[in-house]
Design a protein around this motif. Structure first.
Motif, PDB file in Angstrom:
ATOM      1  N   VAL A 165       0.851  -1.193   0.000  1.00 52.37           N
ATOM      2  CA  VAL A 165       0.000   0.000   0.000  1.00 52.37           C
ATOM      3  C   VAL A 165       0.882   1.235   0.000  1.00 52.37           C
ATOM      4  O   VAL A 165       1.955   1.254   0.616  1.00 52.37           O
ATOM      5  N   THR A 166       0.436   2.296  -0.679  1.00 50.71           N
ATOM      6  CA  THR A 166       1.145   3.563  -0.646  1.00 50.71           C
ATOM      7  C   THR A 166       0.152   4.701  -0.839  1.00 50.71           C
ATOM      8  O   THR A 166      -1.033   4.464  -1.085  1.00 50.71           O
ATOM      9  N   THR A 167       0.631   5.936  -0.727  1.00 56.52           N
ATOM     10  CA  THR A 167      -0.196   7.097  -1.044  1.00 56.52           C
ATOM     11  C   THR A 167       0.361   7.783  -2.280  1.00 56.52           C
ATOM     12  O   THR A 167       1.571   7.791  -2.512  1.00 56.52           O
ATOM     13  N   LEU A 168      -0.545   8.359  -3.078  1.00 54.27           N
ATOM     14  CA  LEU A 168      -0.166   9.081  -4.288  1.00 54.27           C
ATOM     15  C   LEU A 168      -0.947  10.383  -4.366  1.00 54.27           C
ATOM     16  O   LEU A 168      -2.091  10.461  -3.896  1.00 54.27           O
ATOM     17  N   GLY A 169      -0.330  11.391  -4.975  1.00 53.00           N
ATOM     18  CA  GLY A 169      -1.057  12.593  -5.328  1.00 53.00           C
ATOM     19  C   GLY A 169      -1.886  12.340  -6.575  1.00 53.00           C
ATOM     20  O   GLY A 169      -1.769  11.293  -7.225  1.00 53.00           O
ATOM     21  N   ALA A 170      -2.711  13.305  -6.958  1.00 51.57           N
ATOM     22  CA  ALA A 170      -3.628  13.104  -8.074  1.00 51.57           C
ATOM     23  C   ALA A 170      -2.895  12.820  -9.388  1.00 51.57           C
ATOM     24  O   ALA A 170      -3.312  11.958 -10.162  1.00 51.57           O
ATOM     25  N   GLY A 171      -1.803  13.539  -9.655  1.00 49.91           N
ATOM     26  CA  GLY A 171      -1.075  13.318 -10.898  1.00 49.91           C
ATOM     27  C   GLY A 171      -0.502  11.922 -10.978  1.00 49.91           C
ATOM     28  O   GLY A 171      -0.628  11.230 -11.999  1.00 49.91           O
ATOM     29  N   GLU A 172       0.145  11.476  -9.888  1.00 50.94           N
ATOM     30  CA  GLU A 172       0.703  10.134  -9.864  1.00 50.94           C
ATOM     31  C   GLU A 172      -0.392   9.078  -9.907  1.00 50.94           C
ATOM     32  O   GLU A 172      -0.219   8.003 -10.483  1.00 50.94           O
ATOM     33  N   LEU A 173      -1.537   9.380  -9.307  1.00 49.96           N
ATOM     34  CA  LEU A 173      -2.655   8.443  -9.320  1.00 49.96           C
ATOM     35  C   LEU A 173      -3.144   8.206 -10.750  1.00 49.96           C
ATOM     36  O   LEU A 173      -3.411   7.069 -11.153  1.00 49.96           O
ATOM     37  N   LEU A 174      -3.255   9.264 -11.538  1.00 48.98           N
ATOM     38  CA  LEU A 174      -3.673   9.100 -12.926  1.00 48.98           C
ATOM     39  C   LEU A 174      -2.654   8.275 -13.707  1.00 48.98           C
ATOM     40  O   LEU A 174      -3.022   7.421 -14.520  1.00 48.98           O
ATOM     41  N   ARG A 175      -1.380   8.521 -13.466  1.00 45.71           N
ATOM     42  CA  ARG A 175      -0.330   7.735 -14.125  1.00 45.71           C
ATOM     43  C   ARG A 175      -0.438   6.270 -13.734  1.00 45.71           C
ATOM     44  O   ARG A 175      -0.313   5.374 -14.573  1.00 45.71           O
ATOM     45  N   ALA A 176      -0.655   6.017 -12.449  1.00 45.53           N
ATOM     46  CA  ALA A 176      -0.718   4.649 -11.951  1.00 45.53           C
ATOM     47  C   ALA A 176      -1.901   3.893 -12.534  1.00 45.53           C
ATOM     48  O   ALA A 176      -1.789   2.719 -12.899  1.00 45.53           O
ATOM     49  N   GLU A 177      -3.042   4.556 -12.634  1.00 43.18           N
ATOM     50  CA  GLU A 177      -4.216   3.908 -13.204  1.00 43.18           C
ATOM     51  C   GLU A 177      -4.002   3.620 -14.686  1.00 43.18           C
ATOM     52  O   GLU A 177      -4.319   2.535 -15.179  1.00 43.18           O
ATOM     53  N   GLU A 178      -3.447   4.583 -15.404  1.00 45.05           N
ATOM     54  CA  GLU A 178      -3.196   4.410 -16.831  1.00 45.05           C
ATOM     55  C   GLU A 178      -2.208   3.272 -17.085  1.00 45.05           C
ATOM     56  O   GLU A 178      -2.309   2.537 -18.058  1.00 45.05           O
ATOM     57  N   ALA A 179      -1.252   3.116 -16.171  1.00 46.51           N
ATOM     58  CA  ALA A 179      -0.243   2.078 -16.302  1.00 46.51           C
ATOM     59  C   ALA A 179      -0.687   0.730 -15.744  1.00 46.51           C
ATOM     60  O   ALA A 179       0.042  -0.252 -15.840  1.00 46.51           O
TER      61      ALA A 179
END
Length: 352
Positions: free
Chosen positions: A97-111
């Motif tokens: 588990v980790t925390t992400l900001g909104a920009g990183e979250l969008l990258r993570a979902e896309e990836a």
């Protein structure tokens, strides 16, 4: 934390606009690597920011979670998007588990490197398979001994080197700095996004020679304000309060503070997925979250946490109604360009 904050309310949920190309490498493989070298069991590995963040999380979230479930928490720091992506590709997990900001979250979902989350622990909690936990704000801080009659009240005044002369500092982070540059150039908050990138850089040109430090770490920003190395700074609100609590002669304003949200996510394919999801739900529940944000100087995004937040504590939070009314939220989905390209341009601009 006794007493209820009577004025607290729910922050508006972020909208789901068309995803922009959120920058960074896209890990679009099918992720068919064999999962995990680390055996699953009653141990959960959390990726944290370390320092005061981790200490507050251990006290108010990790220890109570273990007491409630029997699952032991071990930590890995600092937070790393690259490690999140790598471990999902390789199947060797350092954390679940980790925390992400909104920009990183969008990258993570896309990836496709985070688990799909469908259960909202509270209304409005889910955003692109992340669960909203807490918020922080970038605000204007200044030295009272330099400006005894008060410092800048908005970013246009921060840019005004004649009225407010002195050494300045901003974060070396374009996603946060470019919106501030546009506000300084007179763009109304309601018309801020999508960002006019060229106009933002032109505005930055006007202030560049007065920026003594482009800070890169939260502790650094506290130190240079506290020690008087700079007179004015764009600083995270929690880091500002560290300087104030240390007795430094400093002041700040919530006006035009830029709010960002932090989200809990679960690593795709972790063998501890069930415990990970239980942890995320627990971490944003009212009492643990209230304790964490109060000690770590954030604002809770679950409105139920306000039941456990005192009125005095809420005064230091960007999510309290009094402060939130003067701020704006970063809109990473409607940013105005490819963040990777903009980041490269910004680094070249700073170095030039």
């Amino acid at each position: 934390m006794n007493g209820r904050n009577p004025g607290s309310r729910t922050l508006p949920a972020l909208t789901r606009r068309t995803l922009l190309k959120a920058g960074g490498a896209v890990f679009a493989s099918t992720l068919a690597a064999p999962y995990v070298a680390r055996a699953q069991g009653n141990v959960l590995y959390i990726n944290t920011w370390g320092g005061p963040w981790e200490e507050a999380a251990k006290k108010h979230i990790f220890a109570p979670f273990k007491a409630a479930t029997g699952v032991e928490i071990r930590t890995v720091s600092p937070v790393s998007f690259a490690k999140l992506a790598q471990q999902v590709r390789t199947g060797t997990y350092e954390f679940d588990v980790t925390t992400l900001g909104a920009g990183e979250l969008l990258r993570a979902e896309e990836a496709a490197i985070i688990e799909e989350l469908t259960k909202a622990p509270y209304e409005g909690a889910l955003f692109h398979n992340g669960v909203a936990s807490h918020a922080f704000a970038t605000v204007i801080g200044y030295r009272k001994d330099k400006f005894p009659n008060g410092g800048p009240r908005n970013w246009a005044e921060f840019w005004d080197v004649e009225r407010f002369p002195g050494a300045r500092s901003l974060q070396r982070y374009p996603a946060r700095v470019l919106p501030l540059a546009l506000l300084a150039d007179g763009v109304p908050v309601k018309e801020l996004y999508p960002l006019d990138i060229d106009r933002a850089f032109a505005s930055l040109d006007k202030i560049k020679e007065h920026i003594r430090v482009w800070w890169t770490a939260g502790a650094q920003s506290t130190q240079i304000l506290r020690d008087g190395e700079v007179d004015l700074i764009g600083i995270w609100h929690g880091r500002y309060y560290e300087a104030e609590d240390a007795g430094a002669p400093v002041g700040m304003t919530w006006n035009q503070g830029q709010i960002e949200r932090a989200y809990w996510v679960v690593a795709k394919g972790t063998p501890n997925v069930e415990n990970a999801k239980k942890f995320v739900e627990f971490a944003v529940s009212a009492k643990p979250l209230a304790g964490f944000v109060t000690e770590a100087d954030y604002g809770p995004l679950n409105p139920a946490a306000n039941e456990f937040t005192s009125t005095d504590d809420a005064k230091r939070m960007p999510t309290s109604p009094e402060n939130y009314a003067h701020t704006f939220e970063q809109d990473i989905e409607n940013f105005g360009g490819d963040i990777r390209e903009i980041s490269q341009r910004f680094e070249e601009w700073v170095a030039g």
